[in-house]
Design a protein around this motif. Structure first.
Motif, PDB file in Angstrom:
ATOM      1  N   ARG A  18     -32.057 -75.681 -33.940  1.00 55.51           N
ATOM      2  CA  ARG A  18     -32.479 -76.299 -32.686  1.00 55.51           C
ATOM      3  C   ARG A  18     -31.386 -76.179 -31.633  1.00 55.51           C
ATOM      4  O   ARG A  18     -31.540 -76.683 -30.528  1.00 55.51           O
ATOM      5  CB  ARG A  18     -32.813 -77.774 -32.884  1.00 55.51           C
ATOM      6  CG  ARG A  18     -33.954 -78.010 -33.835  1.00 55.51           C
ATOM      7  CD  ARG A  18     -34.525 -79.396 -33.631  1.00 55.51           C
ATOM      8  NE  ARG A  18     -35.202 -79.515 -32.340  1.00 55.51           N
ATOM      9  CZ  ARG A  18     -35.734 -80.653 -31.893  1.00 55.51           C
ATOM     10  NH1 ARG A  18     -35.632 -81.747 -32.607  1.00 55.51           N
ATOM     11  NH2 ARG A  18     -36.335 -80.692 -30.719  1.00 55.51           N
ATOM     12  N   TRP A  19     -30.276 -75.562 -31.980  1.00 61.25           N
ATOM     13  CA  TRP A  19     -29.145 -75.454 -31.053  1.00 61.25           C
ATOM     14  C   TRP A  19     -28.577 -74.051 -31.164  1.00 61.25           C
ATOM     15  O   TRP A  19     -28.689 -73.404 -32.198  1.00 61.25           O
ATOM     16  CB  TRP A  19     -28.076 -76.493 -31.406  1.00 61.25           C
ATOM     17  CG  TRP A  19     -27.145 -76.821 -30.279  1.00 61.25           C
ATOM     18  CD1 TRP A  19     -25.813 -76.569 -30.210  1.00 61.25           C
ATOM     19  CD2 TRP A  19     -27.464 -77.497 -29.058  1.00 61.25           C
ATOM     20  NE1 TRP A  19     -25.285 -77.030 -29.044  1.00 61.25           N
ATOM     21  CE2 TRP A  19     -26.278 -77.612 -28.306  1.00 61.25           C
ATOM     22  CE3 TRP A  19     -28.644 -78.007 -28.529  1.00 61.25           C
ATOM     23  CZ2 TRP A  19     -26.235 -78.212 -27.046  1.00 61.25           C
ATOM     24  CZ3 TRP A  19     -28.602 -78.617 -27.281  1.00 61.25           C
ATOM     25  CH2 TRP A  19     -27.420 -78.715 -26.560  1.00 61.25           C
TER      26      TRP A  19
ATOM     27  N   ARG B 193     -36.477 -83.750 -27.178  1.00 64.58           N
ATOM     28  CA  ARG B 193     -36.104 -83.238 -28.498  1.00 64.58           C
ATOM     29  C   ARG B 193     -36.472 -84.224 -29.612  1.00 64.58           C
ATOM     30  O   ARG B 193     -36.288 -83.922 -30.783  1.00 64.58           O
ATOM     31  CB  ARG B 193     -34.602 -82.948 -28.541  1.00 64.58           C
ATOM     32  CG  ARG B 193     -34.204 -81.703 -27.759  1.00 64.58           C
ATOM     33  CD  ARG B 193     -32.686 -81.578 -27.672  1.00 64.58           C
ATOM     34  NE  ARG B 193     -32.060 -81.444 -28.965  1.00 64.58           N
ATOM     35  CZ  ARG B 193     -31.895 -80.288 -29.630  1.00 64.58           C
ATOM     36  NH1 ARG B 193     -32.336 -79.160 -29.093  1.00 64.58           N
ATOM     37  NH2 ARG B 193     -31.303 -80.264 -30.796  1.00 64.58           N
TER      38      ARG B 193
ATOM     39  N   LEU C 169     -35.359 -76.972 -26.445  1.00 67.59           N
ATOM     40  CA  LEU C 169     -36.064 -78.189 -26.846  1.00 67.59           C
ATOM     41  C   LEU C 169     -36.735 -78.045 -28.204  1.00 67.59           C
ATOM     42  O   LEU C 169     -36.858 -79.017 -28.944  1.00 67.59           O
ATOM     43  CB  LEU C 169     -37.123 -78.546 -25.799  1.00 67.59           C
ATOM     44  CG  LEU C 169     -36.605 -78.864 -24.393  1.00 67.59           C
ATOM     45  CD1 LEU C 169     -37.774 -79.131 -23.463  1.00 67.59           C
ATOM     46  CD2 LEU C 169     -35.649 -80.031 -24.424  1.00 67.59           C
TER      47      LEU C 169
ATOM     48  N   TYR D 202     -37.719 -75.509 -31.852  1.00 67.31           N
ATOM     49  CA  TYR D 202     -37.037 -74.868 -32.966  1.00 67.31           C
ATOM     50  C   TYR D 202     -36.976 -73.371 -32.750  1.00 67.31           C
ATOM     51  O   TYR D 202     -37.845 -72.789 -32.115  1.00 67.31           O
ATOM     52  CB  TYR D 202     -37.772 -75.169 -34.283  1.00 67.31           C
ATOM     53  CG  TYR D 202     -37.704 -76.613 -34.680  1.00 67.31           C
ATOM     54  CD1 TYR D 202     -36.680 -77.072 -35.496  1.00 67.31           C
ATOM     55  CD2 TYR D 202     -38.678 -77.511 -34.262  1.00 67.31           C
ATOM     56  CE1 TYR D 202     -36.620 -78.414 -35.868  1.00 67.31           C
ATOM     57  CE2 TYR D 202     -38.624 -78.859 -34.619  1.00 67.31           C
ATOM     58  CZ  TYR D 202     -37.596 -79.290 -35.430  1.00 67.31           C
ATOM     59  OH  TYR D 202     -37.532 -80.611 -35.781  1.00 67.31           O
TER      60      TYR D 202
END
Length: 325
Positions: free
Chosen positions: A6-7, A181, A318, A320
């Motif tokens: 997610r980042w 998120r 925001l 996956y």
């Protein structure tokens, strides 16, 4: 094996650069006080764009009447300051008051959808404008000045207003990002995409929309109070003016609706156009209209939407991301 994340490194770099920029901006009153006035306008534009995007871009609620809560926040601050509350702290009370006012309003307007909801929000704003116009306690049509601002030295008052505007911008960007998120963000985007399917999947559609509406009113009320601190004078025809909804609509649609980056980009573009063309009178509005039409025709998802789809980049993701390992 695919990796789910997610980042990204890009997001980490964005967060780092954003933190450095925020610290530098916080120090502006100490070394570049002349830039405060313009930067306050920019910060409030970013906050307003993000809050309108929370409604329309994520919760599927296109409002033409968010100026209602600008006015409620401004006039609530006047009432609190008249009662002896320091207006520097009254901003918080004004924001909460706007959220409280939005609760009974939401019980009415959220019974409507699509264009009916949009028109209803505009009607609410007009009703509140007329109430302020005929109310002598808040100055009626002539407007009122902000009581209590003089208890602070002028230089300090400008700095306080600047920091409030900067804080609102940062809070709107980070707060909406974290919200989107979360589980609520997933529910909101499901409601935006297809409310009936979301309800069938167990999403509380009414609750999601009401929470988004209340949060947007809370933030917009704070912006209205800071606008009052900035100009030290408020009038019903200005603070309840529909131009604010036009500004929000322009910034979000031009930048990219349904993203975190888009409203920021749209606010920067709108601010640049305003600063460059404001002296040209009606030509300023013509250019804004032309820019809006061109972006709508050639980049329906907004400038950031076109960039992100073309180069597959997201500064503040925001959802996956699946990558092959």
């Amino acid at each position: 094996m695919p990796t789910i994340s997610r980042w990204t490194r890009t997001a980490s770099a964005t967060a780092t650069i954003g933190t450095v920029v925020a610290v530098a901006l916080a120090a502006v009153p100490y070394f570049a006080a002349r830039a405060e006035t313009a930067l306050i306008d920019l910060f409030l534009f970013v906050a307003l764009a993000g809050l309108w995007n929370l409604l329309a871009g994520f919760a599927g609620l296109t409002s033409f009447g968010q100026q209602a809560y600008l006015g409620v926040g401004a006039y609530a601050l006047h009432l609190y300051a008249s009662a002896g509350v320091d207006p520097a702290w009254g901003v918080l009370l004004a924001a909460v008051t706007a959220a409280l006012v939005s609760l009974p309003v939401s019980l009415l307007v959220l019974r409507l959808t699509a264009g009916y909801f949009a028109v209803a929000t505009w009607v609410v704003a007009e009703v509140l404008r007329m109430l302020a116009t005929v109310s002598p306690r808040v100055g009626g049509n002539t407007g009122v000045s902000l009581p209590g601002a003089g208890r602070h030295p002028l230089v300090l008052w400008h700095a306080i207003t600047y920091w409030w505007a900067l804080g609102l911008m940062i809070a709107s960007v980070i707060g909406i990002g974290l919200l989107m998120r979360s589980r609520f963000g997933l529910d909101a985007r499901a409601v935006h995409a297809e409310p009936l399917a979301a309800a069938a999947a167990g999403v509380a559609v009414g609750r999601v929309r009401r929470v988004a509406y209340l949060l947007a009113a809370l933030g917009t009320g704070a912006v209205g109070a800071v606008l009052f601190c900035h100009h030290l004078y408020v009038q019903p025809s200005s603070i309840f003016g529909p131009q604010y909804s036009v500004y929000m609509l322009f910034m979000v649609l031009i930048g990219g609706i349904g993203t975190i980056e888009g409203p920021i980009l749209g606010a920067l573009l709108f601010f640049a156009l305003q600063q460059t063309l404001a002296g040209y009178g009606a030509a300023y509005l013509v250019v804004l209209g032309a820019v809006a039409m061109l972006v709508t025709l050639f980049a329906p998802r907004g400038i950031w939407g076109a960039v992100s789809s073309r180069w597959d980049v997201s500064l503040l993701p925001l959802g996956y991301r699946i990558t092959a390992s």
